[in-house]
Design a protein around this motif. Structure first.
Motif, short mmCIF file in Angstrom:
data_model
loop_
_atom_site.label_atom_id
_atom_site.label_comp_id
_atom_site.label_asym_id
_atom_site.label_seq_id
_atom_site.Cartn_x
_atom_site.Cartn_y
_atom_site.Cartn_z
N LYS A 10 0.81 -1.22 0.00
CA LYS A 10 0.00 0.00 0.00
C LYS A 10 0.85 1.27 0.00
CE LYS A 10 -4.12 2.00 2.11
NZ LYS A 10 -3.75 3.34 1.73
N ILE A 11 1.78 1.38 0.94
CA ILE A 11 2.50 2.67 1.04
C ILE A 11 3.48 2.85 -0.11
CG2 ILE A 11 4.46 1.97 2.52
CD1 ILE A 11 2.30 5.17 2.79
N SER A 33 9.70 -7.67 -4.68
CA SER A 33 8.46 -8.00 -3.99
C SER A 33 7.97 -9.33 -4.51
CB SER A 33 7.42 -6.90 -4.29
OG SER A 33 6.54 -6.70 -3.23
N HIS A 35 4.84 -10.37 -4.85
CA HIS A 35 3.66 -10.23 -5.71
C HIS A 35 3.60 -8.87 -6.40
CE1 HIS A 35 2.64 -12.88 -2.24
NE2 HIS A 35 2.25 -13.68 -3.22
N ARG A 69 11.58 -7.16 7.74
CA ARG A 69 12.47 -6.17 7.13
C ARG A 69 13.96 -6.40 7.43
NH1 ARG A 69 10.76 -0.37 8.66
NH2 ARG A 69 8.72 -1.08 7.94
N GLN A 152 -4.56 -6.06 6.39
CA GLN A 152 -3.15 -6.23 6.80
C GLN A 152 -3.08 -6.95 8.15
OE1 GLN A 152 -1.22 -2.39 6.62
NE2 GLN A 152 -1.44 -2.23 4.41
N ASP A 165 1.28 1.45 15.11
CA ASP A 165 1.75 1.68 13.74
C ASP A 165 1.43 3.12 13.32
OD1 ASP A 165 2.67 0.35 10.94
OD2 ASP A 165 0.97 1.70 10.65
P1 NAP Z 1 1.35 -3.71 2.99
O1 NAP Z 1 0.38 -3.06 2.08
O2 NAP Z 1 0.96 -4.93 3.72
O3 NAP Z 1 2.64 -3.93 2.08
C1 NAP Z 1 3.81 -4.48 2.54
C2 NAP Z 1 4.36 -5.37 1.44
O4 NAP Z 1 5.50 -6.01 1.98
C3 NAP Z 1 3.41 -6.45 1.03
O5 NAP Z 1 2.60 -6.03 -0.04
C4 NAP Z 1 4.31 -7.61 0.67
O6 NAP Z 1 4.56 -7.58 -0.72
C5 NAP Z 1 5.62 -7.32 1.37
N1 NAP Z 1 5.92 -8.33 2.38
C6 NAP Z 1 7.06 -9.03 2.50
N2 NAP Z 1 7.03 -9.86 3.53
C7 NAP Z 1 5.84 -9.71 4.10
C8 NAP Z 1 5.21 -10.31 5.23
N3 NAP Z 1 5.83 -11.24 5.96
N4 NAP Z 1 3.94 -9.93 5.53
C9 NAP Z 1 3.31 -9.00 4.82
N5 NAP Z 1 3.88 -8.37 3.73
C10 NAP Z 1 5.13 -8.74 3.38
O7 NAP Z 1 1.85 -2.67 4.11
P2 NAP Z 1 2.00 -1.08 4.01
O8 NAP Z 1 0.76 -0.40 4.49
O9 NAP Z 1 2.54 -0.69 2.69
O10 NAP Z 1 3.06 -0.85 5.18
C11 NAP Z 1 4.42 -1.19 5.02
C12 NAP Z 1 5.24 -0.30 5.94
O11 NAP Z 1 4.96 1.05 5.61
C13 NAP Z 1 4.89 -0.47 7.42
O12 NAP Z 1 6.06 -0.41 8.20
C14 NAP Z 1 4.00 0.72 7.72
O13 NAP Z 1 4.14 1.17 9.06
C15 NAP Z 1 4.55 1.76 6.76
N6 NAP Z 1 3.56 2.79 6.40
C16 NAP Z 1 2.29 2.46 6.03
C17 NAP Z 1 1.36 3.47 5.78
C18 NAP Z 1 -0.07 3.19 5.34
O14 NAP Z 1 -0.89 4.12 5.32
N7 NAP Z 1 -0.45 1.98 4.97
C19 NAP Z 1 1.74 4.80 5.90
C20 NAP Z 1 3.05 5.10 6.24
C21 NAP Z 1 3.95 4.09 6.49
P3 NAP Z 1 4.81 -8.96 -1.52
O15 NAP Z 1 3.74 -9.91 -1.10
O16 NAP Z 1 4.72 -8.53 -2.95
O17 NAP Z 1 6.17 -9.41 -1.11
#
Ligand code: NAP
Length: 303
Positions: A10-11, A33, A35, A69, A152, A165
């Motif tokens: 997402k981010i 990544s 996926h 990470r 998530q 978070d």
């Molecule tokens: P997300 O949508 O779940 O994306 C994270 C990506 O990481 C997944 O799509 C996945 O891609 C990959 N991944 C690799 N290992 C994983 C695992 N064991 N479990 C889940 N995903 C895994 O999360 P996000 O919202 O982008 O957040 C990621 C980071 O950004 C977090 O630390 C969060 O605090 C930060 N953040 C998020 C936001 C927000 O609004 N969502 C805002 C600011 C910061 P693949 O399956 O393709 O490998």
């Protein structure tokens, strides 16, 4: 400079890719990544394969959740590349200390980002507070987890931090703008019966500061901080993007769209200057809340 983005979720898609497209410093040269992909950008599923195949890529920016990470971060530093980390920089403080030591030894940049510190009102709020005495501070960070983190499940696992978070974003602003150090003295954590991490939390800090974090807020969302001082009141709203002094709006924007371009500009500056930036004070407050907090079990949560 060429950069790879790892963890295309997402981010990465909402903020990192647009910020990189508009950047004069960076070219998004690859993704890593399992996926996720970005159209027109070379895609890898394994970090090692990307690092081996693309020695021209100087920096890697990690957008994975905090728990997976560390292994990826280590691989990046071992390969001698600069490392940029989404918040929170790791699942534990010790992990980030190790990464910092590795980056220093390798002579590369490590940047533990806090995007909320780049919000429009933060620098002016810090300047305004600098010579004032704070009597009281109140943080209200209430958002709908289903809207911002759809599906998530990792966020409610151990190490996912739950409501911290988003809450750590408030703490990143707080530790940036306060003219004095603070530490946590008490916390209450509300943990759904079927989950590992809190869905709501109340924190008490020194300096008369309290925080109320909740992931169950439907309707209007609240990301506010309010301070009463010896010389007037100050509020930061919209996650730090709107500054109010004595109830009157001074400056700001109603969105976070400027935060990520500012992070990438800062990363470029750090790399060019051969410097690093790692400030773990927001993570210390969260770790202490888990150490000291009283837990109560609340209603089970499903997305
Ligand atoms: P997300 O949508 O779940 O994306 C994270 C990506 O990481 C997944 O799509 C996945 O891609 C990959 N991944 C690799 N290992 C994983 C695992 N064991 N479990 C889940 N995903 C895994 O999360 P996000 O919202 O982008 O957040 C990621 C980071 O950004 C977090 O630390 C969060 O605090 C930060 N953040 C998020 C936001 C927000 O609004 N969502 C805002 C600011 C910061 P693949 O399956 O393709 O490998």
């Amino acid at each position: 400079m060429k950069l790879a983005l790892a963890g295309i979720g997402k981010i990465a898609l909402d903020q990192h890719v647009p910020a990189l497209s508009a950047s004069r410093d960076w070219e998004l040269a690859a993704t890593v990544s399992r996926h996720g992909t970005v159209e027109g950008v070379e895609a890898f599923t394994e970090i090692e394969a990307m690092l081996d195949t693309r020695p021209d890529i100087e920096a890697v920016s990690l957008c994975l959740p905090p728990v997976p990470r560390f292994e990826v971060a280590k691989a990046v530093l071992r390969a001698g590349r600069h490392l940029m980390l989404e918040k929170p920089a790791g699942a534990t403080l010790a992990e980030v200390h190790r990464l910092q030591a590795m980056a220093d030894a390798a002579g590369v940049t490590i940047y533990a980002t806090w995007h909320s510190r780049m919000a429009e009102g933060v620098a002016a709020a810090k300047a305004w507070l600098a010579d004032r005495k704070i009597h009281e501070g109140r943080i209200t960070w209430r958002e709908d987890v289903r809207k911002w983190h759809p599906g998530q499940d990792w966020i409610f696992e151990a190490g996912g931090m739950g409501v911290f978070d988003p809450g750590i974003n408030a703490l990143s602003i707080l530790t940036e703008i306060l003219p004095m150090p603070v530490h946590l003295t008490a916390a209450r954590l509300a943990v759904p019966g079927n989950r590992q991490a809190p869905i709501a939390a109340e924190l008490t800090l020194t300096g008369g500061i309290a925080a109320d974090f909740d992931f169950r807020q439907e309707g209007p969302q609240t990301w506010d901080m309010e301070f009463a001082t010896d010389a007037g009141t100050m509020a930061l709203r919209m996650g730090g993007n709107v500054l109010e002094i004595d109830g009157a709006r001074r400056e700001g924007a109603d969105s976070i769209m400027g935060e990520y371009p500012a992070l990438y500009a800062r990363m470029a500056e750090l790399v060019r200057n051969g410097e690093s930036e790692v400030d773990l004070r927001p993570m210390v407050l969260v770790a202490d809340a888990f150490t000291l907090g009283r837990r109560e079990t609340v209603e089970a949560f499903e997305f």
